[in-house]
Write a protein that holds these residues in place. Structure first.
Motif, PDB file in Angstrom:
ATOM      1  N   MET A   1       0.845  -1.186   0.000  1.00  0.00           N
ATOM      2  CA  MET A   1       0.000   0.000   0.000  1.00  0.00           C
ATOM      3  C   MET A   1       0.876   1.230   0.000  1.00  0.00           C
ATOM      4  SD  MET A   1      -1.225   2.763   1.850  1.00  0.00           S
ATOM      5  CE  MET A   1      -1.478   2.521   3.603  1.00  0.00           C
ATOM      6  N   LEU A   2       0.593   2.136  -0.933  1.00  0.00           N
ATOM      7  CA  LEU A   2       1.298   3.411  -1.034  1.00  0.00           C
ATOM      8  C   LEU A   2       0.278   4.541  -1.081  1.00  0.00           C
ATOM      9  CD1 LEU A   2       3.941   2.527  -3.782  1.00  0.00           C
ATOM     10  CD2 LEU A   2       4.407   2.858  -1.352  1.00  0.00           C
ATOM     11  N   TYR A   3       0.637   5.673  -0.517  1.00  0.00           N
ATOM     12  CA  TYR A   3      -0.244   6.833  -0.604  1.00  0.00           C
ATOM     13  C   TYR A   3      -0.376   7.294  -2.054  1.00  0.00           C
ATOM     14  CZ  TYR A   3       0.187   7.457   4.473  1.00  0.00           C
ATOM     15  OH  TYR A   3       0.150   7.293   5.833  1.00  0.00           O
ATOM     16  N   ALA A   4      -1.561   7.802  -2.386  1.00  0.00           N
ATOM     17  CA  ALA A   4      -1.828   8.377  -3.699  1.00  0.00           C
ATOM     18  C   ALA A   4      -2.081   9.882  -3.541  1.00  0.00           C
ATOM     19  CB  ALA A   4      -3.037   7.697  -4.335  1.00  0.00           C
ATOM     20  N   PRO A   5      -1.737  10.685  -4.526  1.00  0.00           N
ATOM     21  CA  PRO A   5      -1.779  12.139  -4.337  1.00  0.00           C
ATOM     22  C   PRO A   5      -3.157  12.776  -4.417  1.00  0.00           C
ATOM     23  CG  PRO A   5      -0.944  11.600  -6.521  1.00  0.00           C
ATOM     24  CD  PRO A   5      -1.087  10.300  -5.795  1.00  0.00           C
ATOM     25  N   LEU A   6      -4.010  12.361  -5.366  1.00  0.00           N
ATOM     26  CA  LEU A   6      -5.228  13.113  -5.645  1.00  0.00           C
ATOM     27  C   LEU A   6      -6.254  13.024  -4.526  1.00  0.00           C
ATOM     28  CD1 LEU A   6      -5.661  12.380  -9.465  1.00  0.00           C
ATOM     29  CD2 LEU A   6      -4.493  14.284  -8.332  1.00  0.00           C
TER      30      LEU A   6
ATOM     31  N   SER B   1       7.476  12.585   9.781  1.00  0.00           N
ATOM     32  CA  SER B   1       8.800  13.111   9.457  1.00  0.00           C
ATOM     33  C   SER B   1       9.183  12.866   8.001  1.00  0.00           C
ATOM     34  CB  SER B   1       9.851  12.483  10.378  1.00  0.00           C
ATOM     35  OG  SER B   1       9.829  11.066  10.284  1.00  0.00           O
ATOM     36  N   GLN B   2       8.527  11.903   7.359  1.00  0.00           N
ATOM     37  CA  GLN B   2       8.838  11.586   5.956  1.00  0.00           C
ATOM     38  C   GLN B   2       7.571  11.051   5.301  1.00  0.00           C
ATOM     39  OE1 GLN B   2      11.980  11.772   4.352  1.00  0.00           O
ATOM     40  NE2 GLN B   2      11.008  11.211   2.428  1.00  0.00           N
ATOM     41  N   ASP B   3       7.140  11.686   4.230  1.00  0.00           N
ATOM     42  CA  ASP B   3       5.864  11.288   3.633  1.00  0.00           C
ATOM     43  C   ASP B   3       5.834  11.758   2.178  1.00  0.00           C
ATOM     44  OD1 ASP B   3       3.219  10.992   2.820  1.00  0.00           O
ATOM     45  OD2 ASP B   3       2.352  11.892   4.606  1.00  0.00           O
ATOM     46  N   ARG B   4       5.513  10.844   1.275  1.00  0.00           N
ATOM     47  CA  ARG B   4       5.331  11.219  -0.117  1.00  0.00           C
ATOM     48  C   ARG B   4       4.225  10.348  -0.713  1.00  0.00           C
ATOM     49  NH1 ARG B   4       9.128   8.997  -4.771  1.00  0.00           N
ATOM     50  NH2 ARG B   4       7.150   9.523  -5.802  1.00  0.00           N
ATOM     51  N   ALA B   5       3.655  10.820  -1.804  1.00  0.00           N
ATOM     52  CA  ALA B   5       2.603  10.074  -2.486  1.00  0.00           C
ATOM     53  C   ALA B   5       3.089   9.636  -3.861  1.00  0.00           C
ATOM     54  CB  ALA B   5       1.347  10.929  -2.612  1.00  0.00           C
ATOM     55  N   PHE B   6       2.471   8.581  -4.375  1.00  0.00           N
ATOM     56  CA  PHE B   6       2.850   8.009  -5.671  1.00  0.00           C
ATOM     57  C   PHE B   6       1.664   8.026  -6.616  1.00  0.00           C
ATOM     58  CE2 PHE B   6       5.996   6.351  -2.853  1.00  0.00           C
ATOM     59  CZ  PHE B   6       7.118   6.042  -3.613  1.00  0.00           C
ATOM     60  N   SER B   7       1.854   8.560  -7.803  1.00  0.00           N
ATOM     61  CA  SER B   7       0.857   8.413  -8.861  1.00  0.00           C
ATOM     62  C   SER B   7       0.934   6.984  -9.393  1.00  0.00           C
ATOM     63  CB  SER B   7       1.140   9.400  -9.994  1.00  0.00           C
ATOM     64  OG  SER B   7       2.358   9.049 -10.654  1.00  0.00           O
TER      65      SER B   7
ATOM     66  N   GLU C   1      -9.455  -1.719  -5.483  1.00  0.00           N
ATOM     67  CA  GLU C   1     -10.356  -2.585  -6.224  1.00  0.00           C
ATOM     68  C   GLU C   1     -10.087  -2.392  -7.712  1.00  0.00           C
ATOM     69  OE1 GLU C   1     -12.166  -1.442  -2.350  1.00  0.00           O
ATOM     70  OE2 GLU C   1     -11.351  -0.322  -4.003  1.00  0.00           O
ATOM     71  N   PRO C   2     -10.146  -3.478  -8.508  1.00  0.00           N
ATOM     72  CA  PRO C   2      -9.828  -3.347  -9.933  1.00  0.00           C
ATOM     73  C   PRO C   2     -10.664  -2.299 -10.663  1.00  0.00           C
ATOM     74  CG  PRO C   2      -9.877  -5.657  -9.290  1.00  0.00           C
ATOM     75  CD  PRO C   2     -10.370  -4.879  -8.104  1.00  0.00           C
ATOM     76  N   ALA C   3     -11.934  -2.168 -10.289  1.00  0.00           N
ATOM     77  CA  ALA C   3     -12.813  -1.229 -10.994  1.00  0.00           C
ATOM     78  C   ALA C   3     -12.347   0.213 -10.875  1.00  0.00           C
ATOM     79  CB  ALA C   3     -14.246  -1.351 -10.466  1.00  0.00           C
ATOM     80  N   ARG C   4     -11.668   0.553  -9.792  1.00  0.00           N
ATOM     81  CA  ARG C   4     -11.174   1.920  -9.619  1.00  0.00           C
ATOM     82  C   ARG C   4     -10.197   2.304 -10.723  1.00  0.00           C
ATOM     83  NH1 ARG C   4     -11.510   4.467  -4.576  1.00  0.00           N
ATOM     84  NH2 ARG C   4     -12.248   3.201  -2.830  1.00  0.00           N
ATOM     85  N   TYR C   5      -9.458   1.318 -11.210  1.00  0.00           N
ATOM     86  CA  TYR C   5      -8.369   1.570 -12.155  1.00  0.00           C
ATOM     87  C   TYR C   5      -8.757   1.223 -13.589  1.00  0.00           C
ATOM     88  CZ  TYR C   5      -5.715   2.048  -7.875  1.00  0.00           C
ATOM     89  OH  TYR C   5      -5.268   2.464  -6.633  1.00  0.00           O
ATOM     90  N   ASP C   6     -10.042   1.007 -13.820  1.00  0.00           N
ATOM     91  CA  ASP C   6     -10.547   0.650 -15.141  1.00  0.00           C
ATOM     92  C   ASP C   6     -11.357   1.820 -15.694  1.00  0.00           C
ATOM     93  OD1 ASP C   6     -11.647  -0.427 -17.399  1.00  0.00           O
ATOM     94  OD2 ASP C   6     -12.570  -2.150 -16.398  1.00  0.00           O
ATOM     95  N   PRO C   7     -10.913   2.441 -16.791  1.00  0.00           N
ATOM     96  CA  PRO C   7     -11.667   3.560 -17.365  1.00  0.00           C
ATOM     97  C   PRO C   7     -13.114   3.206 -17.701  1.00  0.00           C
ATOM     98  CG  PRO C   7      -9.492   3.439 -18.361  1.00  0.00           C
ATOM     99  CD  PRO C   7      -9.659   2.201 -17.521  1.00  0.00           C
TER     100      PRO C   7
ATOM    101  N   ALA D   1      -7.583   6.461 -15.302  1.00  0.00           N
ATOM    102  CA  ALA D   1      -8.679   6.268 -14.344  1.00  0.00           C
ATOM    103  C   ALA D   1      -8.395   6.992 -13.035  1.00  0.00           C
ATOM    104  CB  ALA D   1      -8.888   4.778 -14.091  1.00  0.00           C
ATOM    105  N   GLU D   2      -7.140   6.961 -12.579  1.00  0.00           N
ATOM    106  CA  GLU D   2      -6.797   7.665 -11.344  1.00  0.00           C
ATOM    107  C   GLU D   2      -7.067   9.159 -11.479  1.00  0.00           C
ATOM    108  OE1 GLU D   2      -3.059   8.329  -8.249  1.00  0.00           O
ATOM    109  OE2 GLU D   2      -2.633   7.911 -10.359  1.00  0.00           O
ATOM    110  N   ARG D   3      -6.641   9.744 -12.578  1.00  0.00           N
ATOM    111  CA  ARG D   3      -6.842  11.178 -12.778  1.00  0.00           C
ATOM    112  C   ARG D   3      -8.323  11.522 -12.943  1.00  0.00           C
ATOM    113  NH1 ARG D   3      -2.160  10.462 -16.359  1.00  0.00           N
ATOM    114  NH2 ARG D   3      -0.320  11.282 -15.284  1.00  0.00           N
ATOM    115  N   LEU D   4      -9.044  10.640 -13.613  1.00  0.00           N
ATOM    116  CA  LEU D   4     -10.460  10.900 -13.862  1.00  0.00           C
ATOM    117  C   LEU D   4     -11.274  10.813 -12.570  1.00  0.00           C
ATOM    118  CD1 LEU D   4     -12.561  11.501 -16.038  1.00  0.00           C
ATOM    119  CD2 LEU D   4     -12.825   9.033 -16.372  1.00  0.00           C
ATOM    120  N   ALA D   5     -11.003   9.794 -11.757  1.00  0.00           N
ATOM    121  CA  ALA D   5     -11.761   9.608 -10.513  1.00  0.00           C
ATOM    122  C   ALA D   5     -11.429  10.694  -9.495  1.00  0.00           C
ATOM    123  CB  ALA D   5     -11.478   8.229  -9.933  1.00  0.00           C
ATOM    124  N   GLY D   6     -10.131  10.957  -9.298  1.00  0.00           N
ATOM    125  CA  GLY D   6      -9.695  12.015  -8.396  1.00  0.00           C
ATOM    126  C   GLY D   6      -9.872  11.732  -6.924  1.00  0.00           C
TER     127      GLY D   6
END
Length: 421
Positions: free
Chosen positions: A159-164, A228-234, A254-260, A285-290
């Motif tokens: 699990m990694l943080y996401a920016p949007l 103290s240390q935190d970054r997000a990944f697209s 979930e797979p549907a999140r990443y499916d246009p 899909a990530e950019r579209l969902a936000g």
């Protein structure tokens, strides 16, 4: 940086957990839900009874460790889980939770995943690492270190943080860095609470309905806003990180999140989507969902596809596939509940971090769901349905199951288990 991380989690073990709660609930989630691990990393064919070694790198207060250990124990397997974390305070909570459950299949270790103690000896069939790599100065070094402990045909749940979906978090962190210098962590927590009470309506953190961790406890506030240390990944950065460690992404949750296709119904636009590669589609899909706050996903060392699917269709092996619902907290009878909903409306509804979906399912979906109990094979389900409808043809059942599976697996509800090779 290791000292800062250790000090933070010694003072505020994360996430906040009370071992007494183990009497009433097992916290279930993704990744590391055992049937999910089997589906995404072992093509649904893993025989856990033959032994299974799992490592939780950055175990915190124990969520993944306890879930895995309890599911392995319930399955009556010889599997073991190794817990590794910098914080002794977090470890004490995880140990108390294991004791409350009477779990004997966990080895607890204190140390860094960048330099694991000698007792943390691989290879491990599975490694969980959630909420850790994005707190390291060099996430690739951390993932590469874990990769060295992985079995040849093993895999990881990450699990990694996401920016949007975390809009406002990093702006607030920047605000706090301007005024927290010289304060103790306890003083920073008090100061942050004061600031949060004064956020204007226009502030991005206040406007973000998807982030509420800081409202639950001081531990969640520190982890979210005072780390103290935190970054997000697209999505693109996730693929680059994984490839850099010599691994392959098996699937996102979930797979549907990443499916246009979840968002794009316009046929003209969809023609554009079809020309994109899977990573490009996921990024779109990530950019579209936000609204994606975290990327939860499985990675593998396997060169062949590790995800269970319906590719056996047309052969005898297809009928031996066993569909099962992912174990969901407080939802032991999820299939019964879903079948009842389908009988009334024919739709499945869900809410993915503010994204409300109402998805149609085919005519036989309600009966398929009602007969799915994690033990019946597709052949058995087909025969039981055919007893009620003698005109039901195999190809009709296969088509209807494929569509039911596509929708429900996209929401991470339905998984597959296959005969052990």
């Amino acid at each position: 940086m290791t000292d800062l991380l250790r000090d933070q989690y010694e003072a505020y073990p994360y996430p906040a957990r009370d071992p007494a709660d183990e009497r009433r609930r097992l916290i279930l989630g993704s990744p590391s839900n055992l049937p999910e691990v089997n589906h995404y990393l072992f093509a649904g064919r893993r025989d856990f009874a033959q032994g299974f070694r799992a490592l939780v790198g950055g175990g915190g207060t124990g969520d993944a460790t306890i879930m895995l250990a309890q599911q392995l124990a319930d399955a009556g397997t010889a599997g073991r889980v190794t817990y590794l974390d910098l914080s002794t305070a977090s470890r004490r909570i995880a140990e108390a939770r294991a004791k409350a459950r009477g779990l004997k299949n966990i080895t607890f270790l204190t140390g860094s995943l960048l330099d694991p103690p000698p007792e943390c000896e691989g290879p491990f069939d599975y490694i969980d690492c959630c909420g850790v790599l994005h707190h390291l100065p060099d996430p690739l070094a951390g993932l590469t270190s874990l990769r060295s402990l992985l079995a040849k045909e093993g895999g990881m749940g990450l699990m990694l943080y996401a920016p949007l979906g975390r809009r406002g978090v990093y702006e607030t962190q920047a605000l706090l860095r301007q005024i927290k210098k010289g304060d103790s962590l306890k003083e920073q927590v008090e100061m942050t609470r004061r600031l949060l009470d004064l956020l204007p309506e226009s502030n991005w953190l206040k406007r973000n309905p998807f982030v509420g961790d800081h409202q639950r406890s001081d531990a969640e506030l520190v982890d979210l806003l005072l780390h103290s240390q935190d970054r997000a990944f697209s999505v693109e950065e996730v693929f680059d990180l994984v490839a850099g460690a010599g691994l392959t992404i098996a699937g996102f949750i979930e797979p549907a999140r990443y499916d246009p296709a979840t968002y794009i119904k316009d046929p003209v636009l969809w023609k554009k989507m079809e020309k994109l590669t899977w990573p490009q589609q996921a990024a779109f899909a990530e950019r579209l969902a936000g609204n994606i706050k975290t990327h939860v996903f499985y990675v593998t060392t396997a060169k062949e596809r590790s995800v269970a699917d319906l590719s056996e269709r047309g052969s005898e092996d297809y009928w031996n596939i066993v569909p099962l619902f992912r174990p969901i907290e407080d939802m032991e009878n999820f299939g019964v509940s879903l079948a009842s909903t389908l009988r009334k409306s024919g739709f499945v509804t869900t809410n993915l971090t503010g994204l409300k979906l109402r998805l149609p399912l085919p005519r036989l979906a309600e009966l398929i769901v009602r007969h799915t109990d994690g033990t019946r094979s597709l052949g058995k389900i087909f025969q039981e349905l055919k007893e009620k409808d003698s005109a039901l043809e195999p190809v009709i059942f296969q088509n209807q199951f494929a569509e039911t599976y596509r929708v429900l697996n996209g929401l991470n509800f339905l998984l597959l288990k296959k005969p052990i090779s």
